[in-house]
Design a protein around this motif. Sequence first.
Motif, PDB file in Angstrom:
ATOM      1  N   ALA A   3      23.516 -23.584  33.068  1.00 19.52           N
ATOM      2  CA  ALA A   3      22.596 -22.453  33.169  1.00 19.52           C
ATOM      3  C   ALA A   3      21.156 -22.898  33.022  1.00 19.52           C
ATOM      4  CB  ALA A   3      22.935 -21.409  32.101  1.00 19.52           C
ATOM      5  N   ASN A   4      20.967 -24.060  32.352  1.00 22.21           N
ATOM      6  CA  ASN A   4      19.636 -24.631  32.122  1.00 22.21           C
ATOM      7  C   ASN A   4      18.698 -23.624  31.466  1.00 22.21           C
ATOM      8  OD1 ASN A   4      20.667 -26.905  33.276  1.00 22.21           O
ATOM      9  ND2 ASN A   4      19.362 -26.893  35.083  1.00 22.21           N
ATOM     10  N   GLN A   5      19.153 -23.119  30.322  1.00 26.10           N
ATOM     11  CA  GLN A   5      18.398 -22.129  29.561  1.00 26.10           C
ATOM     12  C   GLN A   5      18.455 -22.477  28.077  1.00 26.10           C
ATOM     13  OE1 GLN A   5      20.397 -18.450  30.449  1.00 26.10           O
ATOM     14  NE2 GLN A   5      19.193 -18.057  32.301  1.00 26.10           N
ATOM     15  N   TRP A   6      17.361 -22.194  27.380  1.00 26.97           N
ATOM     16  CA  TRP A   6      17.360 -22.261  25.917  1.00 26.97           C
ATOM     17  C   TRP A   6      17.908 -20.951  25.369  1.00 26.97           C
ATOM     18  CZ3 TRP A   6      16.520 -26.563  23.202  1.00 26.97           C
ATOM     19  CH2 TRP A   6      15.794 -27.611  23.802  1.00 26.97           C
ATOM     20  N   TYR A  49       8.705 -24.455  27.633  1.00 25.87           N
ATOM     21  CA  TYR A  49       7.416 -23.992  28.171  1.00 25.87           C
ATOM     22  C   TYR A  49       6.440 -23.614  27.060  1.00 25.87           C
ATOM     23  CZ  TYR A  49      10.491 -23.368  32.218  1.00 25.87           C
ATOM     24  OH  TYR A  49      11.416 -23.553  33.208  1.00 25.87           O
ATOM     25  N   ARG A  50       6.601 -24.216  25.895  1.00 26.01           N
ATOM     26  CA  ARG A  50       5.797 -23.776  24.760  1.00 26.01           C
ATOM     27  C   ARG A  50       4.942 -24.872  24.156  1.00 26.01           C
ATOM     28  NH1 ARG A  50       7.845 -20.308  19.492  1.00 26.01           N
ATOM     29  NH2 ARG A  50       5.881 -20.366  18.361  1.00 26.01           N
ATOM     30  N   GLU A  51       5.529 -26.045  23.906  1.00 20.85           N
ATOM     31  CA  GLU A  51       4.833 -27.057  23.130  1.00 20.85           C
ATOM     32  C   GLU A  51       5.481 -28.417  23.363  1.00 20.85           C
ATOM     33  OE1 GLU A  51       5.473 -25.518  19.221  1.00 20.85           O
ATOM     34  OE2 GLU A  51       7.643 -25.517  19.474  1.00 20.85           O
ATOM     35  N   VAL A 102      18.047 -36.433  32.942  1.00 17.61           N
ATOM     36  CA  VAL A 102      18.990 -37.113  32.061  1.00 17.61           C
ATOM     37  C   VAL A 102      20.181 -37.544  32.913  1.00 17.61           C
ATOM     38  CG1 VAL A 102      20.377 -36.929  29.958  1.00 17.61           C
ATOM     39  CG2 VAL A 102      18.266 -35.594  30.175  1.00 17.61           C
ATOM     40  N   GLY A 103      20.438 -38.857  32.948  1.00 18.68           N
ATOM     41  CA  GLY A 103      21.514 -39.329  33.805  1.00 18.68           C
ATOM     42  C   GLY A 103      21.236 -38.963  35.251  1.00 18.68           C
ATOM     43  N   ASP A 104      22.211 -38.318  35.892  1.00 19.00           N
ATOM     44  CA  ASP A 104      22.083 -37.923  37.300  1.00 19.00           C
ATOM     45  C   ASP A 104      21.428 -36.566  37.496  1.00 19.00           C
ATOM     46  OD1 ASP A 104      23.377 -40.235  38.025  1.00 19.00           O
ATOM     47  OD2 ASP A 104      25.307 -39.275  38.447  1.00 19.00           O
ATOM     48  N   LEU A 105      21.151 -35.838  36.415  1.00 17.85           N
ATOM     49  CA  LEU A 105      20.767 -34.435  36.542  1.00 17.85           C
ATOM     50  C   LEU A 105      19.353 -34.175  36.031  1.00 17.85           C
ATOM     51  CD1 LEU A 105      24.091 -32.731  35.365  1.00 17.85           C
ATOM     52  CD2 LEU A 105      23.374 -33.285  37.704  1.00 17.85           C
ATOM     53  N   ASP A 106      18.695 -33.217  36.663  1.00 19.37           N
ATOM     54  CA  ASP A 106      17.385 -32.726  36.218  1.00 19.37           C
ATOM     55  C   ASP A 106      17.596 -31.353  35.606  1.00 19.37           C
ATOM     56  OD1 ASP A 106      14.825 -31.770  35.861  1.00 19.37           O
ATOM     57  OD2 ASP A 106      14.073 -32.490  37.790  1.00 19.37           O
ATOM     58  N   PHE A 107      17.373 -31.252  34.317  1.00 20.27           N
ATOM     59  CA  PHE A 107      17.611 -29.997  33.605  1.00 20.27           C
ATOM     60  C   PHE A 107      16.398 -29.077  33.582  1.00 20.27           C
ATOM     61  CE2 PHE A 107      20.883 -32.820  31.844  1.00 20.27           C
ATOM     62  CZ  PHE A 107      22.008 -32.025  32.036  1.00 20.27           C
ATOM     63  N   GLY A 108      15.318 -29.462  34.229  1.00 20.72           N
ATOM     64  CA  GLY A 108      14.157 -28.597  34.326  1.00 20.72           C
ATOM     65  C   GLY A 108      13.082 -28.954  33.323  1.00 20.72           C
ATOM     66  N   LEU A 109      11.859 -28.604  33.677  1.00 21.50           N
ATOM     67  CA  LEU A 109      10.694 -28.981  32.878  1.00 21.50           C
ATOM     68  C   LEU A 109      10.754 -28.445  31.456  1.00 21.50           C
ATOM     69  CD1 LEU A 109       7.987 -30.474  33.003  1.00 21.50           C
ATOM     70  CD2 LEU A 109       6.925 -28.319  33.749  1.00 21.50           C
ATOM     71  N   ALA A 110      11.470 -27.341  31.249  1.00 22.77           N
ATOM     72  CA  ALA A 110      11.540 -26.746  29.911  1.00 22.77           C
ATOM     73  C   ALA A 110      12.255 -27.632  28.911  1.00 22.77           C
ATOM     74  CB  ALA A 110      12.232 -25.384  29.967  1.00 22.77           C
ATOM     75  N   THR A 111      12.908 -28.715  29.375  1.00 20.01           N
ATOM     76  CA  THR A 111      13.561 -29.630  28.446  1.00 20.01           C
ATOM     77  C   THR A 111      12.741 -30.886  28.190  1.00 20.01           C
ATOM     78  OG1 THR A 111      14.780 -30.771  30.206  1.00 20.01           O
ATOM     79  CG2 THR A 111      15.831 -28.860  29.205  1.00 20.01           C
TER      80      THR A 111
END
Length: 583
Positions: free
Chosen positions: A347-350, A311-313, A295-304
Amino acid sequence: MSNQIQIAIDVPATMRDGTVLRSNIYYPQGTSNLPVLLTRMPYGKDYPMGTGFFDPLRAAQAGYIVVIQDVRGRYHSEGQWEPFVAEFNDGYDTVEWCATLPGSNGQVAMFGASYFGMTQWQAAVEKPPHLVSLFPAISWGNHLNGTSRRGGAYEWGLSAYWMLSALSLDTVSRMWRNQPEQLRAKVGKTVHHIDNLASHGYDTLPLADLPGLDDVAPYFRKNLAQPLDSPYWKQLNITGRFDQIRVPTYLLGGWYDIFLGETLNSFQSLTANRIPGSPRLIIGPWTHGFPGNVVGDLDFGLATSGLFINYREDLTALQLRWFDATVKQLANGLMEEPPVQLFVMGANQWRYFTDWPPPEAKSYNLFLDSAGHANTSRGDGVLSVSKPVQGVPDRYLYDPMNPVPTTGGALLMPGVFPPGPKDQSAIEGRSDIMSYRTPPLVQEMTVIGPVTVTLYVSTSAPDTDFVARLVDVYPDGRVYNLTDGVVRASFRNADWSHPETVQQQFLNPGQIYEVTIDLWATANTFFPGHRIGLDITSSNFPRWDRNLNTGRSGLEDAKAQIAQQTIYHDNHHLSILHLMTVS
């Protein structure tokens, strides 16, 4: 589960006034007595946008009849197109028609994003008897809070782009489809205006002179010209009517979505209805469109990623779990999960919560202060938990003909204006941006909740704007925007949930006024060494239209003047950044 799906194209449904709307319907073969999932959209049921947010084939395989309808006056449906106006009655009529489809068990749920999230709200407030569940994504309830206006300013970047790029070509095609020569010429002219919107179309003054919309979008000027206290807004708004929505609802939004504030307001309004298991809310770091992890300049990780949320669905599976629970009444565990799921950036966490704002969140105020030279990121502006000790006002000039350029944020504009977090360090070199910073943090701090700014200001103009932007200042000098907001000073006392009460109150030059800027909300962890930052200025163009500083609207006027702006922050005028923190 059926592996044989029949797709019926252009199935007619007759509305109460005799207008025929057409749908594509996905039928599982060999089964009957099935619920119906409906979406109603203006972007073409035969195009990818109709299926990009939700896969109708998978839904049909899972035991649902799926209906994708062109709304009135669009693509294959009859009638005159004017955004939003007909969707209340047409939504009711279409829900009830779906309940009578062959193979239907009479239960109808609705899905869809943006405009076809709004068509869910508009149908639901009419209370069709067979509507049982909703999943509105990245949508809104109040047109004056991020759709047509924001804080009294025009949502110029969004409105012009949406009317011209997203809507005009189908209108041109319908108007000239029986005259091929004229059609080619009109399409070419319209495409020219679309291609030139970013380069100079946005610069148009007066705004009403924006080229390319005379024939194809007469409602554009109608929308722009509506007084803010006009009954038009109360007629279209869902705000104030959420108590009429009596079905379970799951809302999806994004921290960089153009309708973030309204997604959160809708959730809070629905909470009062006390429907078991509803409402539910998920907010990712997403912009307006299909959720992605970059998103924009940042990668928030595959979980998003919308393909693998937490990592679920994927996004379709999440919606099917909701409909399985609320339509088919399957005990699939969804109702046992906490109702609020938020992605915390940095933190890049749900994280899961029981409500919005999180009940455990605590108010955290930072006071603005400086020695009078907060101009640019190299200035002396500070944010402190203590009340100001220097208290010297900051001053800058706002020139509407040299506005601060839009750089990231919650945008829906041409591709040269990418949304999301973008490095602000370059534009922070402007002398018309006041930058206030905390010292580098010693320990991490997580901010989750609404964000507002209280400012004490004066101006040399009878009207002007103030813009606030919350930023995360990295140790290496990068500066990323988290959320922002604007207030048109003449509407500083407006209650946007009651537009009929809004009054424009011009300013006395030099007089000090208190204004509140609603930055909506964010969820972000600031790490040690980072600084919490707040930028104050008077423009963000072309996202919001330029205030001309004359007291006259840019809709009908082109004359502008430079304004002297002053920000006060002393013990008698406490300018404050209001946050909420969660341990």
